[in-house]
Design a protein around this motif. Sequence first.
Motif, PDB file in Angstrom:
ATOM      1  N   ASN A  77       0.819  -1.218   0.000  1.00 31.80           N
ATOM      2  CA  ASN A  77       0.000   0.000   0.000  1.00 31.80           C
ATOM      3  C   ASN A  77       0.856   1.272   0.000  1.00 31.80           C
ATOM      4  N   ARG A  78       2.173   1.121  -0.146  1.00 32.77           N
ATOM      5  CA  ARG A  78       3.070   2.273  -0.162  1.00 32.77           C
ATOM      6  C   ARG A  78       2.949   3.031  -1.480  1.00 32.77           C
ATOM      7  N   TYR A  79       3.085   4.344  -1.382  1.00 34.48           N
ATOM      8  CA  TYR A  79       3.127   5.176  -2.577  1.00 34.48           C
ATOM      9  C   TYR A  79       4.584   5.479  -2.913  1.00 34.48           C
ATOM     10  N   VAL A  80       4.928   5.365  -4.184  1.00 29.89           N
ATOM     11  CA  VAL A  80       6.297   5.606  -4.635  1.00 29.89           C
ATOM     12  C   VAL A  80       6.283   6.578  -5.796  1.00 29.89           C
ATOM     13  N   LYS A  81       7.449   7.120  -6.064  1.00 33.22           N
ATOM     14  CA  LYS A  81       7.611   8.053  -7.161  1.00 33.22           C
ATOM     15  C   LYS A  81       8.871   7.634  -7.906  1.00 33.22           C
ATOM     16  N   SER A  82       8.763   7.309  -9.171  1.00 32.55           N
ATOM     17  CA  SER A  82       9.930   6.851  -9.921  1.00 32.55           C
ATOM     18  C   SER A  82      10.718   8.013 -10.508  1.00 32.55           C
ATOM     19  N   ASN A  83      10.163   9.206 -10.456  1.00 33.36           N
ATOM     20  CA  ASN A  83      10.817  10.387 -10.990  1.00 33.36           C
ATOM     21  C   ASN A  83      11.050  11.361  -9.835  1.00 33.36           C
ATOM     22  N   PRO A 117       9.808  17.312  -8.773  1.00 29.37           N
ATOM     23  CA  PRO A 117       8.652  17.676  -7.944  1.00 29.37           C
ATOM     24  C   PRO A 117       7.328  17.472  -8.678  1.00 29.37           C
ATOM     25  N   TYR A 118       7.390  17.308  -9.987  1.00 29.10           N
ATOM     26  CA  TYR A 118       6.178  17.108 -10.776  1.00 29.10           C
ATOM     27  C   TYR A 118       5.906  15.631 -11.057  1.00 29.10           C
ATOM     28  N   GLY A 119       6.806  14.738 -10.585  1.00 35.22           N
ATOM     29  CA  GLY A 119       6.606  13.306 -10.775  1.00 35.22           C
ATOM     30  C   GLY A 119       5.400  12.819 -10.001  1.00 35.22           C
ATOM     31  N   ALA A 120       4.661  11.916 -10.578  1.00 39.22           N
ATOM     32  CA  ALA A 120       3.432  11.423  -9.949  1.00 39.22           C
ATOM     33  C   ALA A 120       3.734  10.330  -8.926  1.00 39.22           C
ATOM     34  N   TRP A 121       2.989  10.343  -7.819  1.00 42.29           N
ATOM     35  CA  TRP A 121       3.049   9.294  -6.819  1.00 42.29           C
ATOM     36  C   TRP A 121       2.035   8.220  -7.204  1.00 42.29           C
TER      37      TRP A 121
END
Length: 119
Positions: free
Chosen positions: A81-87, A90-94
Amino acid sequence: MALVDRKTGQAFPLSFRVCERDERGCQAVSTYKLALSMLDELEALEWPKGLVVMDSWFDCAHFMDDLSRRGWDFVIELKSNRYVKSNPSPYGAWKKITKSYQGLPPTIVTGKQIGRAHV
């Protein structure tokens, strides 16, 4: 923290910490900082760097960054259930981490595949 013999499954304790609570009943020191303090002791004793294996209580970017910076290899269980960001922008989507693995078969990593493991 324990050294585990993978052949016999025996665990040999190396260090431990007691989680203290503050006046509100919250954990006074974060779990990953307690773990790093145990690694500090092992490093002071010039313990050889092995593979650190953790459960999802330690899946914090700060902890993983510190382990990498110190030269420790690690394997960690991540909560789905963790949210991650591959970018890092600051505009990268979670997104939920499970979305990153959609369509891929479940995979088991064995000790031989891990590489530089010393335990």
